[in-house]
Write a protein that holds these residues in place. Sequence first.
Motif, short mmCIF file in Angstrom:
data_model
loop_
_atom_site.label_atom_id
_atom_site.label_comp_id
_atom_site.label_asym_id
_atom_site.label_seq_id
_atom_site.Cartn_x
_atom_site.Cartn_y
_atom_site.Cartn_z
N HIS A 447 -8.04 3.78 10.78
CA HIS A 447 -8.01 2.76 9.65
C HIS A 447 -6.52 2.19 9.20
O HIS A 447 -6.32 1.10 9.16
N HIS A 448 -5.51 3.08 9.35
CA HIS A 448 -4.15 2.85 9.29
C HIS A 448 -3.48 1.97 10.21
O HIS A 448 -2.83 0.79 9.84
N ALA A 449 -4.15 2.27 11.21
CA ALA A 449 -3.73 1.30 12.67
C ALA A 449 -4.28 -0.08 12.61
O ALA A 449 -3.55 -1.04 12.87
N SER A 453 -1.35 -2.38 5.97
CA SER A 453 -0.98 -2.87 4.85
C SER A 453 -1.89 -2.18 3.66
O SER A 453 -1.63 -2.27 2.52
N ALA A 454 -3.14 -1.81 4.20
CA ALA A 454 -4.22 -1.13 3.21
C ALA A 454 -3.62 0.04 2.47
O ALA A 454 -3.15 0.89 3.24
N ILE A 455 -4.06 0.12 1.38
CA ILE A 455 -3.65 1.06 0.39
C ILE A 455 -4.21 2.30 0.88
O ILE A 455 -3.60 3.58 0.85
N GLY A 456 -5.37 2.35 1.85
CA GLY A 456 -6.09 3.42 2.26
C GLY A 456 -7.54 3.17 2.56
O GLY A 456 -8.06 1.93 2.32
N GLU A 457 -8.53 4.11 2.77
CA GLU A 457 -9.86 3.78 3.03
C GLU A 457 -10.73 4.36 1.91
O GLU A 457 -10.08 5.21 0.94
N ASP A 458 -11.80 3.81 1.57
CA ASP A 458 -12.54 4.21 0.44
C ASP A 458 -12.93 5.42 0.47
O ASP A 458 -13.24 6.21 1.61
N ILE A 459 -12.84 6.36 -0.71
CA ILE A 459 -13.09 7.81 -0.65
C ILE A 459 -14.52 8.12 -0.04
O ILE A 459 -14.87 9.03 0.35
N SER A 506 1.29 11.04 5.31
CA SER A 506 2.24 10.57 6.22
C SER A 506 2.32 8.89 6.56
O SER A 506 3.18 8.35 6.69
N HIS A 507 1.24 8.19 5.83
CA HIS A 507 1.17 6.84 5.93
C HIS A 507 1.70 6.41 4.70
O HIS A 507 1.75 6.49 3.53
N ARG A 508 2.34 5.15 4.78
CA ARG A 508 2.98 4.31 3.71
C ARG A 508 2.44 2.62 4.19
O ARG A 508 3.11 2.15 5.31
N PRO A 509 1.64 2.31 3.13
CA PRO A 509 1.19 0.95 3.60
C PRO A 509 2.17 -0.24 3.61
O PRO A 509 3.29 -0.08 2.59
N GLN A 543 -9.16 -7.54 0.64
CA GLN A 543 -8.99 -6.62 -0.50
C GLN A 543 -7.42 -5.80 -0.43
O GLN A 543 -7.02 -5.52 -1.46
N ASN A 544 -7.33 -5.51 0.95
CA ASN A 544 -5.79 -4.71 1.16
C ASN A 544 -4.93 -5.69 0.17
O ASN A 544 -3.79 -5.01 -0.20
N VAL A 545 -4.88 -6.98 0.47
CA VAL A 545 -3.62 -7.98 -0.23
C VAL A 545 -3.94 -7.83 -1.74
O VAL A 545 -2.99 -7.85 -2.34
N ILE A 546 -5.35 -7.77 -2.17
CA ILE A 546 -5.40 -7.56 -3.51
C ILE A 546 -4.90 -6.38 -3.90
O ILE A 546 -4.29 -6.44 -5.16
N ASP A 547 -5.23 -5.28 -3.53
CA ASP A 547 -4.77 -3.97 -3.70
C ASP A 547 -3.17 -3.82 -3.61
O ASP A 547 -2.54 -3.51 -4.56
N ALA A 548 -2.36 -4.36 -2.76
CA ALA A 548 -1.11 -4.71 -2.72
C ALA A 548 -0.51 -5.24 -3.92
O ALA A 548 0.46 -4.88 -4.63
N ALA A 549 -1.07 -6.59 -4.28
CA ALA A 549 -0.71 -7.26 -5.55
C ALA A 549 -0.84 -6.35 -6.73
O ALA A 549 0.16 -6.20 -7.50
N VAL A 550 -1.92 -5.61 -6.84
CA VAL A 550 -1.89 -4.72 -7.82
C VAL A 550 -0.98 -3.70 -8.11
O VAL A 550 -0.34 -3.32 -9.08
#
Length: 625
Positions: A447-449, A453-459, A506-509, A543-550
Amino acid sequence: MGEPAADPPQEKVPAVPAVIATAGHVDHGKSSLVRRLTGIDPDRLEEERRRGLTIELGYAWCHLPSGREIGFVDVPGHERFVRTMLAGVGPVRLVLFVVAADEGWKPQSEEHLEIIDVLGVQGAVVALTKSDLAEVRPEDEVRQRLRGTAIEDAPIVPCSTVTGEGLEALVSALDRMVGSAAAPEREGRARQHVDRVFAMRGAGTVVTGTLTGGPVSVGDEIELLPSGGRARVRGLQTHRRTVDRALPVSRLAVNLTGVERGGIERGEVLAHRGDWRTTNLIEARIRPVRSLGHPLTARGAFKLHVGSAERDVRLRLYGDGPPGAEGAFGRIALSVPVVVEFGDRFVLRDSGRRETVAGGVVLDADPPRRPGADADERLRARERATRADLPSLLVRERGAVRARDLLPLTGISPDVVRGAELVGGWWVAERIREAVTRSIVEALEAHHASDPSAIGEDIDVIRSAAAEALVEARAPRESELAGALVDRALEDGVLVQDGAYLRLASHRPAEPDDDVARLVSVIEAGGTTPPTVSDLRAEGFSQNVIDAAVRSGALVRISSELVLTSALVERAVGLIREAGQDGMTVSALRERLGTTRRFAVPLLEHLDRSGVTRREGDLRFARRG
């Protein structure tokens, strides 16, 4: 709740008596011998006394020269009453085997020997009764018949209940047998196989049987299985003595309150609530009796006798052909559930031929519904195991087991299980935990690859991945277990949670600066009624861009469908503060802000959740600070 007791000797009597079952051909003098040894007539029914034939189980007791107390379960010898004999012998592991010297070996002598052989008795004494009537005592023949069985080394004692010859030697042999027998388990799970039920005036329902496994005390809350009846122990007696607490192994009469006599049958098990579970399917080592004149197959109708229970069963043998003398693994499906555990012995009888055909040892009282290709390997491991091995063996077989299930499934509730870890409410095999963690890591790496920029995957997605990994690892596909393993990965620092999302520690968006700036411009252009999240995604914003803006603070998420600029949120907070003690309604905020109710209501709810405002009826007030 029993028969009159013999006078005890002066020396101190051990607290727990031993129980001995009689066995042997009809009319070979079992009851007469017990009567002579104890002074108690075990034939309690009028019909038995009239016919001189034991029909039901009889009970008697006495004290040995050592001071040990023994109880006898006197069982019928006639072929028609073998089922009653099995109810009496089943839970007992010490036997007084009787052969009449004037008649020698008889058909029921052989059948009773085969039964106690497959039941795995721990000790036996052979009484050669009616020796005063025999011209030639058949000791050599009896010894030959015993060869190759569990009691081949049992002492043979000629005796006569008429002349008294040999009775002293018989009592000494019984004393030695009891003294050398292995100490029974006494602090485990109590289990009483009910072999008799009756009502007593002024007392109510009474059940009798042999208590094994653990203690029972007055006042205990118990259940009767498989019927499920619940009751409380009102009183206890063993050999006419009233006791507050009874220990195994002993003949015990239990006075119950809260259950009617009509709801209890022979074959029930009395136990503490929650300690045992019933089963209608078992796997076992099944061994044919030595006199079986034909190969043992699964065809036909069979009855299983275990404890004091009798059940119609269907038989399935594993392997390519009929079992030899060493037996075979197999499974037994029962018409009515029973209470059994690992190591319990049982007898199989052919219903059509009315003969004992096999016996065996329970290896798994809760087997998988399908044997699987590894059935032989799995059961061989159980055959080699000790009781102490069972928790780790069970977890290894299943991959994971609820902690609360270990006691009813194994009889043990351990603090440590070898090769397993306690995760949430589950004991999980180390290989399973490692496999699931590896799958979670691989899913998040992918998912990170794909979206750095994604904050992560849905739990929920990660929990589903954990559940699928459980299936692949042949462990229970339980959402509770999958969630517990995800939580463990969080506790171990493998994962980090951000709201409803998970990422690898270890991941930083990566921050998508250009896209975030463009998104903020679109929201600002919308003024006090900006586009919803659905609208934004339709315009191409991920959704990743929206999450990053938040996450950057440029936007504020006030609901799952609405994001506002931080400036608009601060403006609303300022208006509420200006209202002071008058407070502000939804309508007032909507008008002052120049927005619609669609935005004003979730905005105020967000401020309530955030602790910026407090609500009193229809009014909001700014909190201090």
